[in-house]
Design a protein around this motif. Structure first.
Motif, mmCIF file in Angstrom:
data_model
loop_
_atom_site.group_PDB
_atom_site.id
_atom_site.type_symbol
_atom_site.label_atom_id
_atom_site.label_comp_id
_atom_site.label_asym_id
_atom_site.label_seq_id
_atom_site.Cartn_x
_atom_site.Cartn_y
_atom_site.Cartn_z
ATOM 1 N N LEU A 154 -7.627 13.973 1.446
ATOM 2 C CA LEU A 154 -6.966 12.685 1.268
ATOM 3 C C LEU A 154 -7.582 11.620 2.161
ATOM 4 C CD1 LEU A 154 -3.140 13.475 0.954
ATOM 5 C CD2 LEU A 154 -4.683 12.668 -0.825
ATOM 6 N N GLU A 155 -7.903 12.001 3.393
ATOM 7 C CA GLU A 155 -8.528 11.039 4.297
ATOM 8 C C GLU A 155 -9.884 10.582 3.752
ATOM 9 O OE1 GLU A 155 -8.678 12.039 8.397
ATOM 10 O OE2 GLU A 155 -6.569 12.603 8.517
ATOM 11 N N LEU A 156 -10.618 11.501 3.136
ATOM 12 C CA LEU A 156 -11.884 11.113 2.507
ATOM 13 C C LEU A 156 -11.650 10.139 1.357
ATOM 14 C CD1 LEU A 156 -13.729 14.575 2.419
ATOM 15 C CD2 LEU A 156 -14.194 12.646 3.946
ATOM 16 N N GLN A 157 -10.596 10.384 0.576
ATOM 17 C CA GLN A 157 -10.259 9.488 -0.536
ATOM 18 C C GLN A 157 -9.873 8.110 -0.013
ATOM 19 O OE1 GLN A 157 -11.645 11.179 -3.068
ATOM 20 N NE2 GLN A 157 -9.914 10.743 -4.393
ATOM 21 N N VAL A 158 -9.086 8.087 1.059
ATOM 22 C CA VAL A 158 -8.681 6.809 1.644
ATOM 23 C C VAL A 158 -9.893 6.061 2.179
ATOM 24 C CG1 VAL A 158 -7.313 5.684 3.430
ATOM 25 C CG2 VAL A 158 -6.387 7.652 2.219
ATOM 26 N N ALA A 159 -10.788 6.779 2.863
ATOM 27 C CA ALA A 159 -11.993 6.146 3.412
ATOM 28 C C ALA A 159 -12.830 5.500 2.312
ATOM 29 C CB ALA A 159 -12.818 7.180 4.178
ATOM 30 N N GLN A 160 -12.953 6.204 1.207
ATOM 31 C CA GLN A 160 -13.704 5.662 0.073
ATOM 32 C C GLN A 160 -13.015 4.418 -0.486
ATOM 33 O OE1 GLN A 160 -14.317 8.507 -3.050
ATOM 34 N NE2 GLN A 160 -15.625 7.172 -4.244
ATOM 35 N N ALA A 161 -11.683 4.485 -0.618
ATOM 36 C CA ALA A 161 -10.929 3.347 -1.153
ATOM 37 C C ALA A 161 -11.003 2.145 -0.210
ATOM 38 C CB ALA A 161 -9.473 3.752 -1.385
ATOM 39 N N LEU A 162 -10.951 2.401 1.110
ATOM 40 C CA LEU A 162 -11.044 1.302 2.079
ATOM 41 C C LEU A 162 -12.415 0.643 2.038
ATOM 42 C CD1 LEU A 162 -9.172 2.765 5.188
ATOM 43 C CD2 LEU A 162 -8.353 1.061 3.558
ATOM 44 N N SER A 163 -13.445 1.447 1.852
ATOM 45 C CA SER A 163 -14.793 0.889 1.742
ATOM 46 C C SER A 163 -14.902 -0.016 0.517
ATOM 47 C CB SER A 163 -15.815 2.029 1.652
ATOM 48 O OG SER A 163 -17.119 1.520 1.455
ATOM 49 N N HIS A 164 -14.334 0.446 -0.600
ATOM 50 C CA HIS A 164 -14.334 -0.366 -1.824
ATOM 51 C C HIS A 164 -13.503 -1.626 -1.620
ATOM 52 C CE1 HIS A 164 -14.970 -0.906 -6.125
ATOM 53 N NE2 HIS A 164 -13.692 -1.225 -6.236
ATOM 54 N N SER A 165 -12.381 -1.486 -0.895
ATOM 55 C CA SER A 165 -11.511 -2.629 -0.626
ATOM 56 C C SER A 165 -12.233 -3.694 0.185
ATOM 57 C CB SER A 165 -10.262 -2.153 0.121
ATOM 58 O OG SER A 165 -9.486 -3.247 0.561
ATOM 59 N N ALA A 166 -13.009 -3.257 1.189
ATOM 60 C CA ALA A 166 -13.733 -4.211 2.031
ATOM 61 C C ALA A 166 -14.755 -5.009 1.227
ATOM 62 C CB ALA A 166 -14.412 -3.473 3.177
ATOM 63 N N GLN A 222 5.988 17.865 3.569
ATOM 64 C CA GLN A 222 5.508 16.486 3.541
ATOM 65 C C GLN A 222 4.332 16.340 2.575
ATOM 66 O OE1 GLN A 222 4.697 14.992 7.483
ATOM 67 N NE2 GLN A 222 6.643 15.735 8.305
ATOM 68 N N PHE A 223 4.345 15.249 1.830
ATOM 69 C CA PHE A 223 3.322 14.981 0.825
ATOM 70 C C PHE A 223 2.873 13.520 0.954
ATOM 71 C CE2 PHE A 223 6.236 18.199 -0.535
ATOM 72 C CZ PHE A 223 5.435 19.202 -1.038
ATOM 73 N N ALA A 224 1.693 13.240 0.445
ATOM 74 C CA ALA A 224 1.169 11.879 0.521
ATOM 75 C C ALA A 224 0.541 11.489 -0.803
ATOM 76 C CB ALA A 224 0.138 11.760 1.644
ATOM 77 N N VAL A 225 0.618 10.187 -1.107
ATOM 78 C CA VAL A 225 0.004 9.637 -2.313
ATOM 79 C C VAL A 225 -0.889 8.475 -1.908
ATOM 80 C CG1 VAL A 225 0.382 8.539 -4.557
ATOM 81 C CG2 VAL A 225 1.982 10.284 -3.745
ATOM 82 N N VAL A 226 -2.149 8.539 -2.287
ATOM 83 C CA VAL A 226 -3.096 7.432 -2.078
ATOM 84 C C VAL A 226 -3.192 6.663 -3.386
ATOM 85 C CG1 VAL A 226 -5.441 6.779 -1.446
ATOM 86 C CG2 VAL A 226 -4.391 8.818 -0.431
ATOM 87 N N SER A 227 -2.953 5.327 -3.320
ATOM 88 C CA SER A 227 -2.938 4.501 -4.531
ATOM 89 C C SER A 227 -3.919 3.345 -4.393
ATOM 90 C CB SER A 227 -1.528 3.961 -4.792
ATOM 91 O OG SER A 227 -0.620 4.999 -5.046
ATOM 92 N N PRO A 228 -5.181 3.550 -4.761
ATOM 93 C CA PRO A 228 -6.135 2.432 -4.717
ATOM 94 C C PRO A 228 -5.784 1.393 -5.772
ATOM 95 C CG PRO A 228 -7.166 4.430 -5.596
ATOM 96 C CD PRO A 228 -5.784 4.796 -5.218
ATOM 97 N N GLY A 229 -5.936 0.113 -5.399
ATOM 98 C CA GLY A 229 -5.664 -0.955 -6.352
ATOM 99 C C GLY A 229 -4.194 -1.293 -6.510
ATOM 100 N N THR A 230 -3.312 -0.725 -5.696
ATOM 101 C CA THR A 230 -1.876 -0.981 -5.803
ATOM 102 C C THR A 230 -1.416 -1.799 -4.607
ATOM 103 O OG1 THR A 230 -1.507 1.092 -6.985
ATOM 104 C CG2 THR A 230 0.417 0.060 -5.994
ATOM 105 N N ALA A 231 -0.823 -2.964 -4.877
ATOM 106 C CA ALA A 231 -0.325 -3.814 -3.809
ATOM 107 C C ALA A 231 0.882 -3.177 -3.135
ATOM 108 C CB ALA A 231 0.040 -5.188 -4.353
ATOM 109 N N ALA A 232 1.153 -3.593 -1.895
ATOM 110 C CA ALA A 232 2.210 -2.976 -1.096
ATOM 111 C C ALA A 232 3.569 -3.076 -1.759
ATOM 112 C CB ALA A 232 2.247 -3.626 0.286
ATOM 113 N N ASN A 233 3.910 -4.238 -2.356
ATOM 114 C CA ASN A 233 5.253 -4.391 -2.934
ATOM 115 C C ASN A 233 5.446 -3.512 -4.160
ATOM 116 O OD1 ASN A 233 3.432 -5.964 -4.386
ATOM 117 N ND2 ASN A 233 4.942 -7.522 -4.898
ATOM 118 N N PHE A 234 4.395 -3.288 -4.945
ATOM 119 C CA PHE A 234 4.516 -2.404 -6.102
ATOM 120 C C PHE A 234 4.576 -0.940 -5.673
ATOM 121 C CE2 PHE A 234 2.908 -6.226 -8.186
ATOM 122 C CZ PHE A 234 3.781 -6.313 -9.260
#
Length: 371
Positions: A154-166, A222-234
């Motif tokens: 998941l951390e790898l997925q987040v890192a990839q999404a953050l790079s795309h976000s930047a 405990q579980f986690a969901v990574v949502s690239p392209g999803t704004a905080a309010n949604f």
């Protein structure tokens, strides 16, 4: 005594098969077939076979055709099975064809038994190393108990999404969900059954996330969901729907109903300023813990409010059955509009003299005010 690896020798010459088998029996368990078609049937049915040593020129199905069928098989073990082709007289054309079809190695019948054993041993060692590598990769990516992504992946997925976000200014949201009172649940049911309850929840959650989202198991309960392209309010809106779904769920273990709730922590970029993927996950985890400390059964999103979203009629009925009318009240006008055609039909068919005209006037006035 350890079981020897099973090898299939395929040759239409009984003399050749017997000679090869005699040299291999101290190192391998040998099975023999006289043509490619019989060899194919054996390979499909006998899952213990680890490698094939096959002649090229054979009746019914030659060695090239057998190799081609192996490499095009839908069974992964056959696609990757080591296969040595043996020819009476080696030519560059034959070697090139064998290589093109995916032969693992290519030998002439004049090769000594020690050469065949050495090549076969190398291929099996390479296969075992590849299997170990694949297994290690799967364990890094997937939790063996749940089949979900691991925290590291998941951390790898987040890192990839953050790079795309930047680069593109894309939102990235993450939420961490934890069962309230999971330790007590383990004491009550036992760790294994509590884990199974978590797995049921994970399957439910997997059916609700988008295909581009990543769902993972990050700790016990405990579980986690990574949502690239999803704004905080949604993402906060989705988190609230998940929280409500767990609250009204009817889950029973050994015939006993369980009342379960979850606390959810949400973190999002660019709303939250974080330096790494691990920091985003840690922030979401901290907020989940804050939600638990505040009494549980709530979403902590760092001040972000959920996007306004109309409630569906089935969800409203679920909440009422769970004796939770408060979340339904703000949506009564919209729900009444959904119900109006049904009320008209009921009034007509059952002759109940419902105040349909008053309901229509009320909805008309409300719609005028909202415009």
């Amino acid at each position: 005594m350890a079981t020897l690896p099973r090898i299939l020798i395929v040759d239409d010459s009984k003399v050749v098969r017997t000679s090869l088998a005699q040299h291999m029996r101290d190192h391998y368990e040998v099975r023999e077939e006289a043509d490619g078609e019989a060899a194919w049937q054996t390979l499909v049915l006998d899952q213990s076979i680890r490698a094939v040593v096959s002649d090229i020129q054979m009746p019914k199905m030659n060695g090239y055709q057998l190799l081609e069928r192996l490499r095009s098989s839908r069974l992964r073990r056959l696609q990757q099975m080591p296969c040595i082709l043996v020819t009476g007289e080696e030519t560059e054309e034959e070697r090139g064809k064998a290589r093109g079809l995916g032969a693992s190695d290519f030998l002439t019948k004049s090769s000594g038994a020690s050469e065949v054993l050495a090549r076969l041993g190398n291929l099996l060692a390479l296969q075992q190393a590849q299997e170990s590598l694949d297994s290690g990769r799967e364990q890094m990516v997937q939790n063996p108990a749940t089949g979900l992504f691991t925290r590291r992946y998941l951390e790898l997925q987040v890192a990839q999404a953050l790079s795309h976000s930047a680069r593109h200014g894309m939102d990235v949201s993450m939420m961490v969900l934890g069962f309230d009172g999971y330790d007590r649940l383990c004491e009550k049911l036992g760790p294994e059954m509590a884990e199974e309850v978590g797995n049921r929840f994970a399957r439910m959650l997997a059916g609700k996330v988008r295909q581009e989202d990543s769902l993972g198991h990050v700790a016990a309960g405990q579980f986690a969901v990574v949502s690239p392209g999803t704004a905080a309010n949604f993402c906060a809106c989705f988190a609230e729907r998940v929280r409500q779904a767990v609250e009204v769920a009817r889950l029973s273990v050994h015939g006993e109903a369980l009342a379960l709730t979850v606390s959810i922590g949400l973190a999002s970029v660019p709303v939250d300023v974080v330096s790494s993927a691990g920091a985003l996950l840690e922030l979401a985890t901290q907020r989940m813990q804050q939600a638990m400390a505040a009494g549980g059964n709530r979403v902590e999103a760092g001040g972000v409010l959920p996007a306004t979203r109309p409630i569906s009629l089935p969800h409203a009925l679920e909440l009422l059955r769970a004796n939770r009318p408060a979340p339904v009240v703000p949506h009564l006008d919209a729900l009444l509009g959904q119900l109006l055609p049904m009320l008209v039909l009921i009034d007509k068919e059952l002759d109940l003299t419902l105040p349909i005209g008053e309901i229509e006037r009320y909805l008309g006035e409300r719609n005028s005010k909202n415009q």
